[in-house]
Design an enzyme around this catalytic site. Structure first.
Site, PDB file in Angstrom:
ATOM      1  N   GLY A  29     -15.760   2.077 -15.512  1.00 12.91           N
ATOM      2  CA  GLY A  29     -14.441   1.475 -15.295  1.00 12.91           C
ATOM      3  C   GLY A  29     -14.381   0.448 -14.189  1.00 12.91           C
ATOM      4  N   THR A  30     -15.402  -0.383 -14.104  1.00 11.96           N
ATOM      5  CA  THR A  30     -15.345  -1.461 -13.097  1.00 11.96           C
ATOM      6  C   THR A  30     -15.814  -2.777 -13.717  1.00 11.96           C
ATOM      7  OG1 THR A  30     -16.151  -2.217 -10.937  1.00 11.96           O
ATOM      8  CG2 THR A  30     -17.562  -0.657 -12.101  1.00 11.96           C
ATOM      9  N   ARG A  88       1.695   2.060  -3.566  1.00 10.78           N
ATOM     10  CA  ARG A  88       0.512   2.612  -4.249  1.00 10.78           C
ATOM     11  C   ARG A  88       0.175   4.004  -3.733  1.00 10.78           C
ATOM     12  NH1 ARG A  88      -4.221  -1.193  -3.733  1.00 10.78           N
ATOM     13  NH2 ARG A  88      -5.106   0.088  -5.359  1.00 10.78           N
ATOM     14  N   HIS A 133     -14.238   1.717  -0.452  1.00 11.37           N
ATOM     15  CA  HIS A 133     -13.130   0.820  -0.097  1.00 11.37           C
ATOM     16  C   HIS A 133     -12.011   1.554   0.639  1.00 11.37           C
ATOM     17  CE1 HIS A 133     -14.331  -2.342  -3.405  1.00 11.37           C
ATOM     18  NE2 HIS A 133     -15.128  -2.355  -2.357  1.00 11.37           N
ATOM     19  N   ASP A 145      -7.485   5.790  -4.532  1.00 14.14           N
ATOM     20  CA  ASP A 145      -6.734   7.004  -4.852  1.00 14.14           C
ATOM     21  C   ASP A 145      -7.624   8.225  -4.593  1.00 14.14           C
ATOM     22  OD1 ASP A 145      -8.329   7.754  -7.217  1.00 14.14           O
ATOM     23  OD2 ASP A 145      -7.343   6.102  -8.262  1.00 14.14           O
ATOM     24  N   TYR A 162       0.825  -1.217   0.000  1.00 11.43           N
ATOM     25  CA  TYR A 162       0.000   0.000   0.000  1.00 11.43           C
ATOM     26  C   TYR A 162       0.860   1.268   0.000  1.00 11.43           C
ATOM     27  CZ  TYR A 162      -4.037  -2.943   0.349  1.00 11.43           C
ATOM     28  OH  TYR A 162      -4.998  -3.888   0.056  1.00 11.43           O
TER      29      TYR A 162
HETATM   30  P1  OAD Z   1     -10.963  -4.286 -12.155  1.00  9.62           P
HETATM   31  O1  OAD Z   1      -9.499  -4.338 -12.437  1.00  9.62           O
HETATM   32  O2  OAD Z   1     -11.622  -5.531 -11.711  1.00  9.62           O
HETATM   33  O3  OAD Z   1     -11.744  -3.768 -13.441  1.00  9.62           O
HETATM   34  C1  OAD Z   1     -11.357  -2.612 -14.119  1.00  9.62           C
HETATM   35  C2  OAD Z   1     -12.271  -2.430 -15.323  1.00  9.62           C
HETATM   36  O4  OAD Z   1     -11.892  -1.217 -15.972  1.00  9.62           O
HETATM   37  C3  OAD Z   1     -12.186  -3.552 -16.369  1.00  9.62           C
HETATM   38  O5  OAD Z   1     -13.501  -3.961 -16.728  1.00  9.62           O
HETATM   39  C4  OAD Z   1     -11.464  -2.896 -17.552  1.00  9.62           C
HETATM   40  O6  OAD Z   1     -11.924  -3.373 -18.801  1.00  9.62           O
HETATM   41  C5  OAD Z   1     -11.836  -1.438 -17.369  1.00  9.62           C
HETATM   42  N1  OAD Z   1     -10.839  -0.487 -17.919  1.00  9.62           N
HETATM   43  C6  OAD Z   1      -9.503  -0.615 -17.999  1.00  9.62           C
HETATM   44  N2  OAD Z   1      -8.936   0.472 -18.550  1.00  9.62           N
HETATM   45  C7  OAD Z   1      -9.953   1.339 -18.834  1.00  9.62           C
HETATM   46  C8  OAD Z   1     -10.033   2.638 -19.409  1.00  9.62           C
HETATM   47  N3  OAD Z   1      -8.937   3.300 -19.820  1.00  9.62           N
HETATM   48  N4  OAD Z   1     -11.256   3.204 -19.549  1.00  9.62           N
HETATM   49  C9  OAD Z   1     -12.382   2.544 -19.151  1.00  9.62           C
HETATM   50  N5  OAD Z   1     -12.371   1.316 -18.601  1.00  9.62           N
HETATM   51  C10 OAD Z   1     -11.178   0.717 -18.426  1.00  9.62           C
HETATM   52  O7  OAD Z   1     -11.169  -3.091 -11.080  1.00  9.62           O
HETATM   53  P2  OAD Z   1     -12.445  -2.779 -10.180  1.00  9.62           P
HETATM   54  O8  OAD Z   1     -13.695  -3.189 -10.854  1.00  9.62           O
HETATM   55  O9  OAD Z   1     -12.311  -1.396  -9.714  1.00  9.62           O
HETATM   56  O10 OAD Z   1     -11.028  -4.022  -4.085  1.00  9.62           O
HETATM   57  O11 OAD Z   1     -12.188  -3.740  -8.960  1.00  9.62           O
HETATM   58  C11 OAD Z   1     -13.072  -3.728  -7.882  1.00  9.62           C
HETATM   59  C12 OAD Z   1     -12.342  -4.013  -6.596  1.00  9.62           C
HETATM   60  O12 OAD Z   1     -11.588  -5.216  -6.724  1.00  9.62           O
HETATM   61  C13 OAD Z   1     -11.302  -2.991  -6.209  1.00  9.62           C
HETATM   62  O13 OAD Z   1     -11.827  -1.890  -5.517  1.00  9.62           O
HETATM   63  C14 OAD Z   1     -10.365  -3.772  -5.343  1.00  9.62           C
HETATM   64  C15 OAD Z   1     -10.260  -4.994  -6.199  1.00  9.62           C
HETATM   65  O14 OAD Z   1      -9.849  -6.148  -5.596  1.00  9.62           O
HETATM   66  C16 OAD Z   1     -10.315  -4.295  -2.985  1.00  9.62           C
HETATM   67  O15 OAD Z   1      -9.103  -4.357  -2.979  1.00  9.62           O
HETATM   68  C17 OAD Z   1     -11.150  -4.530  -1.757  1.00  9.62           C
END
Ligand code: OAD
Length: 244
Positions: A172-173, A56, A106, A91, A53
Site C-alpha cells: 500500500g505505498t 487526522r 514518519h 496512525d 494533524y
Molecule cells: P500514497 O498515497 O502515495 O500511496 C498509497 C498507495 O496505496 C497507492 O499506490 C494506492 O494505489 C495504494 N492503495 C490505495 N488504496 C489501497 C487499498 N485499499 N489496498 C491496497 N493499496 C491501496 O501513500 P504513501 O505511499 O504511504 O509522508 O505515501 C508515502 C508518504 O508520502 C507518506 O508517509 C506521507 C506522504 O507525503 C509524509 O507526510 C512525510
C-alpha cells in the site's frame, strides 16, 4: 526463510477510512505539501498545520484496523522468525491490530514533540499553535511526525533489518517518497525476495520479484495464509480465531 521486513504505506489503512495521499481523492489533492508537511509551512502558519494533524489524530483514534493489519499481526505471532513492520503511516492501526514490532519511520499522530528541547509526550486530541512543552515550557509543541526535509526515524535500525532480510514486502505505498522507496533496493542487495502488494502496480513495481494487485484487505490475508502454509504445525484458520 527467517527474517521478514514489511514496509507499509497509506494504502493499508485506506479501507479503515484513513485516506491516502496521492490517489485521485488523496490528501495532497486538497492540501499543498509545502503548507502542511514541511518545517517551513509550520513556521508560516502553525495554526493551519496543528489543525490538519488534529483532524487526522481524531480520525485515527476512531479508526479500526482492517483485515490487512490483522493478518500482519497474525503473521508476527505465528512466524518462527522475525517479522518487523516499518510503516510510513502515522496512525496506530498496526498496534491496534496486535502487531508488536512496528517502527514508525514518519512518526505518530499520537505523539507530541518539543522543537526546542526534544521532549516527547502523548499528544492531546487537539493541538494548537503556541502549545507549550510540559518540560521546558516554551511555546514550541509540534506533532511528532516527520515532515519533508526532515530525517525519518529509526533509520539505523531499518538499514540493519534490511541487511538481514530474507523476505521484503511493500504494502500500500506508491513508491514515490524516499528513503522508503529505496528499501526494496537495499533488501534486494541483501539477497531478500521482494514482493509488492498494492491496489495497482506502483512506480517502482519493476524492481520487485513479484507484484500482486488488489485491495489490501483481500490480498494481504491471502499472502499471509500462503506464508504460514509453509510453516509446519501452523493452522492459519486456528490463528485467525485468536486474532483480537
Ligand atoms: P500514497 O498515497 O502515495 O500511496 C498509497 C498507495 O496505496 C497507492 O499506490 C494506492 O494505489 C495504494 N492503495 C490505495 N488504496 C489501497 C487499498 N485499499 N489496498 C491496497 N493499496 C491501496 O501513500 P504513501 O505511499 O504511504 O509522508 O505515501 C508515502 C508518504 O508520502 C507518506 O508517509 C506521507 C506522504 O507525503 C509524509 O507526510 C512525510
Amino acid at each position: 526463510m527467517k527474517n521478514i521486513v514489511i514496509l507499509t504505506g497509506a494504502g493499508i489503512s485506506a479501507e479503515s477510512g484513513m485516506g491516502t495521499f496521492r490517489d485521485t481523492d488523496g490528501l495532497w489533492t486538497r492540501y499543498a505539501i509545502e503548507d502542511v508537511a514541511t518545517p517551513q509551512g509550520f513556521a508560516r502558519n502553525p495554526a493551519l498545520v496543528q489543525e490538519f494533524y488534529s483532524i487526522r489524530r481524531v480520525k485515527a483514534a476512531e479508526a479500526m484496523p482492517n483485515a490487512a493489519h490483522l493478518a500482519l499481526a497474525r503473521l508476527e505471532r505465528a512466524w518462527p522468525g522475525t517479522v518487523t513492520v516499518v510503516t510510513q503511516n502515522v496512525d496506530g492501526l498496526h498496534e491496534k491490530a496486535g502487531s508488536g514490532a512496528v517502527l514508525h519511520m514518519h512518526g505518530e499522530l499520537a505523539g507530541a514533540l518539543c522543537s526546542a528541547c526534544g521532549h516527547r509526550w502523548r499528544a492531546p486530541d487537539k493541538m494548537e499553535a503556541g502549545d507549550r512543552c510540559p518540560s521546558c515550557n516554551e511555546p514550541t509543541a509540534r506533532p511528532d511526525v516527520v515532515w519533508f526535509g526532515e530525517i525519518p526515524y529509526h533509520m539505523d535500525r531499518i538499514i540493519d533489518l534490511l541487511a538481514e532480510a530474507d523476505l521484503f514486502a511493500s504494502i500500500g505505498t506508491s513508491g514515490q517518497v524516499y528513503p522508503a522507496a529505496a528499501f526494496v533496493d537495499q533488501a534486494r542487495e541483501a539477497g531478500a525476495q521482494c514482493i509488492e502488494l498494492n491496489l495497482d502496480p506502483s512506480d517502482i513495481s519493476h524492481v520487485f520479484d513479484e507484484v500482486r494487485t488488489g485491495l489490501a484487505s483481500q490480498i494481504v490475508p491471502a499472502w499471509v495464509d500462503e506464508l504460514l502454509g509453509t510453516v509446519p504445525d501452523v493452522n492459519p484458520a486456528e490463528e485467525e480465531r485468536d486474532a483480537p
